[in-house]
Design a protein around this motif. Structure first.
Motif, PDB file in Angstrom:
ATOM      1  N   PRO A   1      67.902  54.557  13.541  1.00 19.62           N
ATOM      2  CA  PRO A   1      67.770  53.095  13.497  1.00 19.62           C
ATOM      3  C   PRO A   1      68.939  52.362  12.824  1.00 19.62           C
ATOM      4  O   PRO A   1      69.100  51.153  13.021  1.00 19.62           O
ATOM      5  CB  PRO A   1      66.460  52.883  12.735  1.00 19.62           C
ATOM      6  N   ILE A   2      69.778  53.067  12.073  1.00 13.44           N
ATOM      7  CA  ILE A   2      70.985  52.441  11.517  1.00 13.44           C
ATOM      8  C   ILE A   2      71.803  51.818  12.650  1.00 13.44           C
ATOM      9  O   ILE A   2      72.401  50.749  12.489  1.00 13.44           O
ATOM     10  CB  ILE A   2      71.840  53.467  10.743  1.00 13.44           C
ATOM     11  N   LEU A   3      71.816  52.465  13.801  1.00 13.12           N
ATOM     12  CA  LEU A   3      72.621  52.011  14.934  1.00 13.12           C
ATOM     13  C   LEU A   3      72.219  50.621  15.407  1.00 13.12           C
ATOM     14  O   LEU A   3      73.045  49.884  15.935  1.00 13.12           O
ATOM     15  CB  LEU A   3      72.530  53.025  16.074  1.00 13.12           C
ATOM     16  N   ARG A   4      70.973  50.248  15.200  1.00 13.65           N
ATOM     17  CA  ARG A   4      70.492  48.917  15.593  1.00 13.65           C
ATOM     18  C   ARG A   4      71.194  47.828  14.786  1.00 13.65           C
ATOM     19  O   ARG A   4      71.326  46.695  15.235  1.00 13.65           O
ATOM     20  CB  ARG A   4      68.983  48.840  15.387  1.00 13.65           C
ATOM     21  N   ARG A   5      71.671  48.159  13.601  1.00 11.91           N
ATOM     22  CA  ARG A   5      72.296  47.185  12.713  1.00 11.91           C
ATOM     23  C   ARG A   5      73.754  46.900  13.077  1.00 11.91           C
ATOM     24  O   ARG A   5      74.366  46.009  12.500  1.00 11.91           O
ATOM     25  CB  ARG A   5      72.211  47.691  11.268  1.00 11.91           C
ATOM     26  N   LEU A   6      74.310  47.645  14.006  1.00  7.87           N
ATOM     27  CA  LEU A   6      75.726  47.521  14.355  1.00  7.87           C
ATOM     28  C   LEU A   6      75.927  46.530  15.487  1.00  7.87           C
ATOM     29  O   LEU A   6      75.266  46.619  16.526  1.00  7.87           O
ATOM     30  CB  LEU A   6      76.283  48.882  14.768  1.00  7.87           C
ATOM     31  N   ASN A   7      76.844  45.600  15.295  1.00 12.35           N
ATOM     32  CA  ASN A   7      77.173  44.614  16.327  1.00 12.35           C
ATOM     33  C   ASN A   7      77.745  45.287  17.562  1.00 12.35           C
ATOM     34  O   ASN A   7      78.320  46.373  17.493  1.00 12.35           O
ATOM     35  CB  ASN A   7      78.218  43.614  15.807  1.00 12.35           C
ATOM     36  N   GLY A   8      77.649  44.574  18.670  1.00 10.92           N
ATOM     37  CA  GLY A   8      78.322  44.991  19.892  1.00 10.92           C
ATOM     38  C   GLY A   8      77.413  45.651  20.903  1.00 10.92           C
ATOM     39  O   GLY A   8      76.276  46.019  20.618  1.00 10.92           O
ATOM     40  N   ILE A   9      77.972  45.769  22.088  1.00 12.77           N
ATOM     41  CA  ILE A   9      77.344  46.511  23.177  1.00 12.77           C
ATOM     42  C   ILE A   9      77.919  47.909  23.075  1.00 12.77           C
ATOM     43  O   ILE A   9      79.107  48.125  23.309  1.00 12.77           O
ATOM     44  CB  ILE A   9      77.672  45.852  24.534  1.00 12.77           C
ATOM     45  N   LYS A  10      77.083  48.845  22.684  1.00 15.15           N
ATOM     46  CA  LYS A  10      77.556  50.173  22.315  1.00 15.15           C
ATOM     47  C   LYS A  10      77.330  51.187  23.435  1.00 15.15           C
ATOM     48  O   LYS A  10      76.279  51.209  24.058  1.00 15.15           O
ATOM     49  CB  LYS A  10      76.850  50.624  21.032  1.00 15.15           C
ATOM     50  N   HIS A  11      78.359  52.016  23.647  1.00 17.92           N
ATOM     51  CA  HIS A  11      78.291  53.149  24.575  1.00 17.92           C
ATOM     52  C   HIS A  11      78.580  54.405  23.764  1.00 17.92           C
ATOM     53  O   HIS A  11      79.470  54.395  22.911  1.00 17.92           O
ATOM     54  CB  HIS A  11      79.338  53.034  25.680  1.00 17.92           C
ATOM     55  N   LEU A  12      77.867  55.479  24.053  1.00 11.98           N
ATOM     56  CA  LEU A  12      78.073  56.743  23.343  1.00 11.98           C
ATOM     57  C   LEU A  12      78.650  57.789  24.277  1.00 11.98           C
ATOM     58  O   LEU A  12      78.116  58.024  25.361  1.00 11.98           O
ATOM     59  CB  LEU A  12      76.753  57.252  22.762  1.00 11.98           C
ATOM     60  N   VAL A  13      79.745  58.400  23.857  1.00  9.38           N
ATOM     61  CA  VAL A  13      80.228  59.638  24.460  1.00  9.38           C
ATOM     62  C   VAL A  13      79.778  60.713  23.484  1.00  9.38           C
ATOM     63  O   VAL A  13      80.217  60.745  22.332  1.00  9.38           O
ATOM     64  CB  VAL A  13      81.762  59.624  24.637  1.00  9.38           C
ATOM     65  N   MET A  14      78.870  61.549  23.915  1.00  6.18           N
ATOM     66  CA  MET A  14      78.200  62.463  22.990  1.00  6.18           C
ATOM     67  C   MET A  14      79.167  63.456  22.363  1.00  6.18           C
ATOM     68  O   MET A  14      80.083  63.966  23.004  1.00  6.18           O
ATOM     69  CB  MET A  14      77.064  63.192  23.697  1.00  6.18           C
ATOM     70  N   GLY A  15      78.925  63.700  21.083  1.00  7.13           N
ATOM     71  CA  GLY A  15      79.702  64.668  20.321  1.00  7.13           C
ATOM     72  C   GLY A  15      78.910  65.933  20.068  1.00  7.13           C
ATOM     73  O   GLY A  15      77.735  66.036  20.439  1.00  7.13           O
ATOM     74  N   ASN A  16      79.532  66.885  19.412  1.00  9.48           N
ATOM     75  CA  ASN A  16      78.890  68.163  19.166  1.00  9.48           C
ATOM     76  C   ASN A  16      77.696  68.064  18.205  1.00  9.48           C
ATOM     77  O   ASN A  16      76.851  68.951  18.172  1.00  9.48           O
ATOM     78  CB  ASN A  16      79.902  69.192  18.651  1.00  9.48           C
ATOM     79  N   HIS A  17      77.600  66.983  17.439  1.00 12.96           N
ATOM     80  CA  HIS A  17      76.453  66.803  16.547  1.00 12.96           C
ATOM     81  C   HIS A  17      75.422  65.821  17.106  1.00 12.96           C
ATOM     82  O   HIS A  17      74.430  65.536  16.438  1.00 12.96           O
ATOM     83  CB  HIS A  17      76.911  66.332  15.162  1.00 12.96           C
ATOM     84  N   ASP A  18      75.647  65.293  18.280  1.00 11.55           N
ATOM     85  CA  ASP A  18      74.693  64.368  18.901  1.00 11.55           C
ATOM     86  C   ASP A  18      73.727  65.180  19.764  1.00 11.55           C
ATOM     87  O   ASP A  18      73.903  65.306  20.966  1.00 11.55           O
ATOM     88  CB  ASP A  18      75.435  63.310  19.734  1.00 11.55           C
ATOM     89  N   HIS A  19      72.717  65.739  19.117  1.00 17.57           N
ATOM     90  CA  HIS A  19      71.851  66.690  19.813  1.00 17.57           C
ATOM     91  C   HIS A  19      70.400  66.219  19.980  1.00 17.57           C
ATOM     92  O   HIS A  19      69.546  67.002  20.353  1.00 17.57           O
ATOM     93  CB  HIS A  19      71.881  68.044  19.088  1.00 17.57           C
ATOM     94  N   TYR A  20      70.152  64.956  19.737  1.00 18.94           N
ATOM     95  CA  TYR A  20      68.805  64.433  19.964  1.00 18.94           C
ATOM     96  C   TYR A  20      68.650  64.109  21.452  1.00 18.94           C
ATOM     97  O   TYR A  20      69.643  63.981  22.170  1.00 18.94           O
ATOM     98  CB  TYR A  20      68.554  63.195  19.096  1.00 18.94           C
ATOM     99  N   PRO A  21      67.424  63.950  21.925  1.00 21.54           N
ATOM    100  CA  PRO A  21      67.232  63.611  23.340  1.00 21.54           C
ATOM    101  C   PRO A  21      67.970  62.315  23.707  1.00 21.54           C
ATOM    102  O   PRO A  21      68.007  61.365  22.915  1.00 21.54           O
ATOM    103  CB  PRO A  21      65.719  63.442  23.460  1.00 21.54           C
ATOM    104  N   VAL A  22      68.549  62.284  24.881  1.00 21.38           N
ATOM    105  CA  VAL A  22      69.303  61.114  25.340  1.00 21.38           C
ATOM    106  C   VAL A  22      68.438  59.859  25.245  1.00 21.38           C
ATOM    107  O   VAL A  22      68.937  58.784  24.890  1.00 21.38           O
ATOM    108  CB  VAL A  22      69.835  61.336  26.773  1.00 21.38           C
ATOM    109  N   ALA A  23      67.161  59.979  25.512  1.00 22.25           N
ATOM    110  CA  ALA A  23      66.265  58.817  25.437  1.00 22.25           C
ATOM    111  C   ALA A  23      66.284  58.184  24.046  1.00 22.25           C
ATOM    112  O   ALA A  23      66.152  56.961  23.916  1.00 22.25           O
ATOM    113  CB  ALA A  23      64.842  59.220  25.811  1.00 22.25           C
ATOM    114  N   GLU A  24      66.466  58.978  23.009  1.00 22.36           N
ATOM    115  CA  GLU A  24      66.542  58.444  21.645  1.00 22.36           C
ATOM    116  C   GLU A  24      67.809  57.617  21.458  1.00 22.36           C
ATOM    117  O   GLU A  24      67.786  56.554  20.843  1.00 22.36           O
ATOM    118  CB  GLU A  24      66.472  59.570  20.615  1.00 22.36           C
ATOM    119  N   TYR A  25      68.929  58.093  21.993  1.00 22.84           N
ATOM    120  CA  TYR A  25      70.189  57.359  21.885  1.00 22.84           C
ATOM    121  C   TYR A  25      70.160  56.073  22.714  1.00 22.84           C
ATOM    122  O   TYR A  25      70.746  55.067  22.323  1.00 22.84           O
ATOM    123  CB  TYR A  25      71.370  58.235  22.307  1.00 22.84           C
ATOM    124  N   LEU A  26      69.457  56.106  23.840  1.00 21.45           N
ATOM    125  CA  LEU A  26      69.407  54.927  24.715  1.00 21.45           C
ATOM    126  C   LEU A  26      68.626  53.769  24.096  1.00 21.45           C
ATOM    127  O   LEU A  26      68.673  52.655  24.605  1.00 21.45           O
ATOM    128  CB  LEU A  26      68.835  55.301  26.084  1.00 21.45           C
TER     129      LEU A  26
END
Length: 167
Positions: free
Chosen positions: A66-91
């Motif tokens: 939920p920290i990500l909700r506090r960040l300005n902008g239209i955000k796109h993620l290119v997944m990294g080696n530590h981004d291992h949660y379900p894609v639905a969570e990132y979306l």
């Protein structure tokens, strides 16, 4: 006023050990202080309608997403080696999630691609290396340590790939 495009990687929100691994560029007494300062720098730089390409390793611990909700902008993620949660969570926080993306003749990734894979591309904007950089000028690392813990204008990153090495 036109919308701007930024890039950053390796924010590591919630990663308690990052301040031990990178003490010179992340000189904080706690991960909470670290996270609040990165949020402040991000929001002081990025406007609501700007685009930010986060090139991986955004958050450690699902409870920190939920920290990500506090960040300005239209955000796109290119997944990294530590981004291992379900894609639905990132979306919930990112408009789109990618493995790699071509952008203005470059490839955006988390981990640098092999030089043989660049082909006709101008170069590779990436993260993963934190305080290190590759000596090959076709690579630009936008790990937070190399961008003053602040999203970098994509024009600056791509511009580095277009610079004439003889100047």
């Amino acid at each position: 006023m036109s919308n701007r495009v930024f890039a950053i990687a390796d924010t590591h929100f919630g990663h308690k050990n990052i301040i031990n691994y990178e003490p010179e560029t992340r000189p904080f007494d706690s991960i909470e202080e670290h996270d609040e300062e990165l949020i402040r720098r991000w929001n002081d730089t990025v406007r609501k309608n700007d685009t930010v390409w986060h090139l991986g390793d955004a958050v450690f611990g699902a409870h920190n997403l939920p920290i990500l909700r506090r960040l300005n902008g239209i955000k796109h993620l290119v997944m990294g080696n530590h981004d291992h949660y379900p894609v639905a969570e990132y979306l919930k926080y990112f408009s789109k999630v990618h493995g790699a993306v071509q952008y203005r003749g470059c490839i955006l990734t988390h981990i640098p691609v092999h030089p043989g894979q660049l082909g006709r591309l101008k170069g590779n904007v990436h993260g993963h290396l934190h305080s290190c950089q590759l000596s090959d000028r076709r690579y630009v690392c936008v790990s937070a340590e190399l961008t003053n813990l602040t999203p970098l204008l994509m024009d600056a990153a791509v511009g580095k790939l277009l610079e004439d090495p003889s100047t």
